[in-house]
Design an enzyme around this catalytic site. Structure first.
Site, PDB file in Angstrom:
ATOM      1  N   ASP A  38      -0.862  13.178  -4.500  1.00 26.36           N
ATOM      2  CA  ASP A  38      -2.307  13.370  -4.623  1.00 26.36           C
ATOM      3  C   ASP A  38      -2.873  14.070  -3.396  1.00 26.36           C
ATOM      4  O   ASP A  38      -2.261  14.080  -2.336  1.00 26.36           O
ATOM      5  CB  ASP A  38      -3.002  12.005  -4.728  1.00 26.36           C
ATOM      6  CG  ASP A  38      -2.995  11.477  -6.149  1.00 26.36           C
ATOM      7  OD1 ASP A  38      -2.712  12.256  -7.058  1.00 26.36           O
ATOM      8  OD2 ASP A  38      -3.273  10.278  -6.312  1.00 26.36           O
ATOM      9  N   LYS A  60      -6.211  15.841  -7.207  1.00 25.64           N
ATOM     10  CA  LYS A  60      -7.505  16.038  -7.866  1.00 25.64           C
ATOM     11  C   LYS A  60      -8.573  16.150  -6.790  1.00 25.64           C
ATOM     12  O   LYS A  60      -8.569  15.380  -5.854  1.00 25.64           O
ATOM     13  CB  LYS A  60      -7.846  14.845  -8.760  1.00 25.64           C
ATOM     14  CG  LYS A  60      -6.828  14.570  -9.817  1.00 25.64           C
ATOM     15  CD  LYS A  60      -7.220  13.290 -10.538  1.00 25.64           C
ATOM     16  CE  LYS A  60      -6.049  12.744 -11.304  1.00 25.64           C
ATOM     17  NZ  LYS A  60      -5.862  11.331 -11.149  1.00 25.64           N
ATOM     18  N   MET A 171     -15.803   6.616  -2.951  1.00 23.50           N
ATOM     19  CA  MET A 171     -16.301   7.685  -3.836  1.00 23.50           C
ATOM     20  C   MET A 171     -17.813   7.543  -4.028  1.00 23.50           C
ATOM     21  O   MET A 171     -18.318   7.761  -5.139  1.00 23.50           O
ATOM     22  CB  MET A 171     -15.592   7.625  -5.208  1.00 23.50           C
ATOM     23  CG  MET A 171     -14.096   7.783  -5.122  1.00 23.50           C
ATOM     24  SD  MET A 171     -13.285   7.528  -6.715  1.00 23.50           S
ATOM     25  CE  MET A 171     -13.193   5.744  -6.774  1.00 23.50           C
TER      26      MET A 171
HETATM   27  C1  LIG Z   1      -9.781   7.783  -5.882  1.00 22.29           C
HETATM   28  S1  LIG Z   1     -10.211   6.770  -4.528  1.00 22.29           S
HETATM   29  C2  LIG Z   1      -8.628   6.196  -4.095  1.00 22.29           C
HETATM   30  C3  LIG Z   1      -8.617   5.032  -3.164  1.00 22.29           C
HETATM   31  C4  LIG Z   1      -7.248   4.645  -2.683  1.00 22.29           C
HETATM   32  N1  LIG Z   1      -6.394   4.228  -3.768  1.00 22.29           N
HETATM   33  C5  LIG Z   1      -7.279   3.578  -1.605  1.00 22.29           C
HETATM   34  O1  LIG Z   1      -6.786   2.466  -1.798  1.00 22.29           O
HETATM   35  O2  LIG Z   1      -7.768   3.898  -0.514  1.00 22.29           O
HETATM   36  C6  LIG Z   1     -10.568   7.969  -3.287  1.00 22.29           C
HETATM   37  C7  LIG Z   1     -11.637   7.515  -2.311  1.00 22.29           C
HETATM   38  O3  LIG Z   1     -11.069   6.725  -1.269  1.00 22.29           O
HETATM   39  C8  LIG Z   1     -11.778   6.953  -0.074  1.00 22.29           C
HETATM   40  N2  LIG Z   1     -10.846   7.496   0.931  1.00 22.29           N
HETATM   41  C9  LIG Z   1      -9.512   7.594   0.810  1.00 22.29           C
HETATM   42  N3  LIG Z   1      -8.948   8.047   1.944  1.00 22.29           N
HETATM   43  C10 LIG Z   1      -9.965   8.253   2.809  1.00 22.29           C
HETATM   44  C11 LIG Z   1     -10.032   8.710   4.147  1.00 22.29           C
HETATM   45  N4  LIG Z   1      -8.946   9.048   4.834  1.00 22.29           N
HETATM   46  N5  LIG Z   1     -11.245   8.781   4.744  1.00 22.29           N
HETATM   47  C12 LIG Z   1     -12.365   8.437   4.076  1.00 22.29           C
HETATM   48  N6  LIG Z   1     -12.362   7.996   2.799  1.00 22.29           N
HETATM   49  C13 LIG Z   1     -11.179   7.891   2.173  1.00 22.29           C
HETATM   50  C14 LIG Z   1     -12.906   7.896  -0.396  1.00 22.29           C
HETATM   51  O4  LIG Z   1     -14.036   7.132  -0.759  1.00 22.29           O
HETATM   52  C15 LIG Z   1     -12.338   8.637  -1.578  1.00 22.29           C
HETATM   53  O5  LIG Z   1     -13.346   9.248  -2.343  1.00 22.29           O
END
Ligand SMILES: C[S@@+](CC[C@H](N)C(=O)[O-])C[C@H]1O[C@@H](n2cnc3c(N)ncnc32)[C@H](O)[C@@H]1O
Length: 259
Positions: A38, A60, A171
Site C-alpha cells: 500500500d 490507494k 482519515m
Molecule cells: C486507511 S487508514 C489505515 C490505518 C492503518 N491500518 C493503521 O493502523 O494505522 C489510513 C490513515 O491512517 C493515518 N496514517 C497512517 N499512517 C500515517 C502517518 N505516517 N502519519 C499520519 N497519519 C497516518 C491517516 O489518518 C491515514 O489517512
C-alpha cells in the site's frame, strides 16, 4: 501429489518508518515471493527487505483507487494458487481501517492458508511521534479511534462528545469541519485542545495545534493535508516540549482556562 498452493500473510507495516516493522514482519518479507503493498506501508526500502520478491504497488490515494479492492483480493488468491508465499503489506495494523478482515475472508473462501502479523497502528504511534500519549493517568483513561473517511452521524458525534478521554481520528481531514462542528454542538468544550499530526515518522512530520474552536483556522493556515491523525483531548497539552507550536498552544490554553 505435492500441493502447490502457497499462502498469504497480511503484514502490518507500521506508520511508515521501516524501524517500526516488527521482527515477524521483517521475516515474512524476507521469505516472500510476491509483495502487494500500500501507499502508506514502508515501501521505499522494500527491495532490500524483500530481495526475492516480485513487488506489486496496489496503493490507494484518497479519492483515487488505482487497483480496486476486489482486484487486490483476486491477485492475492491467484498468486497463492500459483504456489507463492504472498505478503500483503499494509500501513499500520491490517485490522485497523485496513480492509484486512475482507482480505482474510477472501483467502479463507478460496481455501488459501492465511495469517496476520499485527503492526504498529498510526492511531497510537502517530500521536506518540508528536509526544502525545493517548492515555494519561490524570487526564484520559480511555481513547476512541474513529474513521473520519465518511461523515459521522449525529448519534456518533453525540456519543463521542459525551465519552470523555481522547478521540483519535484517522482519515479525518476532509470531514474535520463537520466533526468539530458536531462535537461542539453536542457540548464539547470549545477550548478542548486538538492536534493534527501529518506524515508521522517521516522527514515531513508536522503538528498543527489548536482548540476545538480554532483548529479549522489553524489547519487552513498551515495547509494541512493527508495522511494525518487528529487528536482531540486534554492529552494534547502534553505534546513534546521544545515544539514552538505546542508551547504556544499550551500557554494559550492555560490563559484561556485560568489557574
Ligand atoms: C486507511 S487508514 C489505515 C490505518 C492503518 N491500518 C493503521 O493502523 O494505522 C489510513 C490513515 O491512517 C493515518 N496514517 C497512517 N499512517 C500515517 C502517518 N505516517 N502519519 C499520519 N497519519 C497516518 C491517516 O489518518 C491515514 O489517512
Amino acid at each position: 501429489m505435492i500441493s502447490r498452493t502457497g499462502n498469504v500473510t497480511l503484514v502490518g507495516g507500521g506508520p511508515g518508518d521501516p524501524d517500526l516493522l516488527t521482527v515477524a514482519a521483517v521475516r515474512a518479507l524476507e521469505a516472500a515471493d510476491v509483495v502487494l503493498y500500500d501507499r502508506l506501508a514502508p515501501h521505499e526500502t522494500l527491495t532490500a527487505l524483500a530481495p526475492r520478491a516480485e513487488l506489486i504497488d496496489v496503493g490507494k490515494r484518497p479519492g483515487h483507487h488505482p487497483i480496486p479492492q476486489d482486484e487486490i483480493e483476486r491477485l492475492l488468491v491467484a498468486h497463492a494458487r500459483n504456489g507463492s508465499a504472498v505478503v500483503r503489506l499494509k500501513g499500520g495494523d491490517p485490522f485497523v481501517f485496513g480492509r484486512g478482515g475482507e482480505e482474510v475472508e477472501a483467502c479463507r473462501l478460496a481455501g488459501i492458508p492465511v495469517r496476520v502479523i499485527p503492526g504498529v497502528t498510526s492511531a497510537i504511534s502517530v500521536p506518540a511521534a508528536a509526544g502525545i500519549p493517548v492515555t494519561h493517568r490524570s487526564m484520559s483513561r480511555l481513547f476512541t479511534v474513529v474513521s473520519g473517511h465518511a461523515p459521522l452521524s449525529p448519534g456518533e458525534l453525540e456519543h463521542l462528545a459525551g465519552l470523555g478521554g481522547t478521540i483519535v481520528i484517522l482519515m479525518g481531514i476532509m470531514n474535520l469541519p463537520s466533526i468539530t462542528a458536531g462535537l461542539a454542538r453536542f457540548g464539547m468544550d470549545p477550548q478542548m485542545p486538538v492536534a493534527v499530526v501529518e506524515q508521522g515518522y517521516s522527514a515531513r512530520q508536522r503538528t498543527t495545534f489548536g482548540r476545538l474552536s480554532t483548529i479549522l483556522t489553524e489547519s487552513a493556515r498551515a495547509g494541512v493535508g493527508s495522511p494525518a491523525v487528529v487528536v482531540i483531548g486534554e492529552v494534547v497539552r502534553l505534546a513534546r516540549d521544545g515544539d514552538a507550536h505546542a508551547a504556544a498552544a499550551l500557554a494559550d490554553a492555560a490563559a484561556a482556562t485560568g489557574p
